[in-house]
Design an enzyme around this catalytic site. Structure first.
Site, PDB file in Angstrom:
ATOM      1  N   SER A 140     -18.610 -16.940   9.543  1.00 27.62           N
ATOM      2  CA  SER A 140     -18.163 -17.836   8.478  1.00 27.62           C
ATOM      3  C   SER A 140     -17.994 -19.271   8.947  1.00 27.62           C
ATOM      4  O   SER A 140     -18.284 -20.213   8.199  1.00 27.62           O
ATOM      5  CB  SER A 140     -16.843 -17.330   7.888  1.00 27.62           C
ATOM      6  OG  SER A 140     -16.999 -16.033   7.368  1.00 27.62           O
ATOM      7  N   HIS A 191     -13.104 -21.756   9.476  1.00 31.49           N
ATOM      8  CA  HIS A 191     -13.862 -22.356   8.375  1.00 31.49           C
ATOM      9  C   HIS A 191     -13.799 -23.882   8.451  1.00 31.49           C
ATOM     10  O   HIS A 191     -14.826 -24.568   8.374  1.00 31.49           O
ATOM     11  CB  HIS A 191     -13.310 -21.895   7.025  1.00 31.49           C
ATOM     12  CG  HIS A 191     -13.489 -20.447   6.766  1.00 31.49           C
ATOM     13  ND1 HIS A 191     -13.013 -19.821   5.629  1.00 31.49           N
ATOM     14  CD2 HIS A 191     -14.118 -19.469   7.485  1.00 31.49           C
ATOM     15  CE1 HIS A 191     -13.320 -18.548   5.653  1.00 31.49           C
ATOM     16  NE2 HIS A 191     -13.981 -18.299   6.774  1.00 31.49           N
TER      17      HIS A 191
END
Length: 220
Positions: A140, A191
Site C-alpha cells: 500500500s 501510506h
C-alpha cells in the site's frame, strides 16, 4: 542475369524491429511483473504456513535490534489476506500501467520501490516514536506513492495526460487516505510516507527532465 539488392531498399527488417521495440516499450512490463511476483509470494507464503510472512514483515525490533534491514523492502511484497492482495494488485496494475507508459520501465520501477521503501521507513519512525511494536506488511505504501507520482506528473511534467487533472488526482488521494483512516489495522503512516516519497521523487524527476529538454533544445 543476377540482380543484386540495392542498399537502403530492404528496410522492412529494421522497420519491423523498431516497431516491435516501440510496442514493447508501451507495454506494462514492470507493473505486470510486480503483480505476478506479489501473487507468487502470497501463494508461497500460504503454502509454507506463513514462514515467509514472518521473515519479511516490518517489525521494529527485528530491524533495529537484529539489523534485518531487508524487511524494509521485503514487506512491500507481502499481504495479509486475499482481499488485501487483490485490492492492491488491481490498483497497481491499472494505475501502474498508465504511469509506466508515461515515464518508462526503469524510471517507473525506481519510483515504485522508492515509494515502498519511503513508506516503510516512515512507518518505522512512527512505530519507534509511539512505542508501537506491531508488525505491518503490504504494497500500500508503494501504491500510495504512485498516487503521489501521478500528482507530480500532472503538476510538473509539462505534458497533458488524457482525463487526468490535479483536482481529480487530489480527490482520489483524499478518498484513499480517508478510507485508510476509517479502517482498522491500517498502517496509515506507510501510506503517507509512500505518498510523500512518490510525489517528491517524481517532482524531482519531472523538473530534471524538463530542464534536460530545454538544455538539449538550446532554450536555456
Amino acid at each position: 542475369m543476377l540482380k543484386l539488392p540495392q542498399c537502403g531498399k530492404n528496410t522492412s527488417g529494421g522497420e519491423d524491429a523498431l516497431r516491435q521495440f516501440r510496442t514493447l516499450k508501451n507495454q506494462p512490463i514492470v507493473s505486470t511483473a510486480l503483480v505476478v511476483v506479489n501473487i507468487l509470494v502470497f501463494v508461497l507464503g500460504t503454502f509454507y504456513s506463513g514462514e515467509i510472512f514472518d521473515m519479511g514483515m516490518l517489525k521494529p525490533y527485528h530491524i533495529l535490534e537484529r539489523k534485518e534491514y531487508g524487511r524494509i523492502l521485503w514487506a512491500v511484497f507481502l499481504h495479509g489476506d486475499v482481499n488485501h492482495l487483490l485490492s492492491n494488485m488491481f490498483i497497481l496494475f491499472f494505475l501502474g500501467a498508465m504511469i509506466e507508459k508515461e515515464v518508462g520501465h526503469v524510471s517507473y520501477a525506481i519510483l515504485y520501490f522508492l515509494s515502498g521503501i519511503g513508506g516503510n521507513l516512515f512507518s518505522l519512525i512512527i512505530k519507534v516514536a509511539t512505542n508501537d511494536i506491531s508488525a505491518s506488511l503490504g504494497a500500500s505504501g508503494a501504491i500510495f506513492g504512485l498516487d503521489g507520482v501521478l500528482l507530480a506528473m500532472v503538476l510538473f511534467s509539462g505534458r497533458k495526460m488524457e482525463n487526468v487533472t490535479p483536482i481529480r488526482v487530489l480527490l482520489m488521494i483524499v478518498c484513499s487516505l480517508y478510507s485508510g483512516l476509517r479502517g482498522a489495522n491500517i498502517d496509515n503512516a506507510a501510506h503517507i510516507g509512500g505518498l510523500v516519497t512518490g510525489f517528491v521523487s517524481a517532482a524531482v524527476m519531472c523538473v530534471f527532465k524538463r530542464f534536460q529538454r530545454k538544455w538539449q533544445t538550446g532554450s536555456i
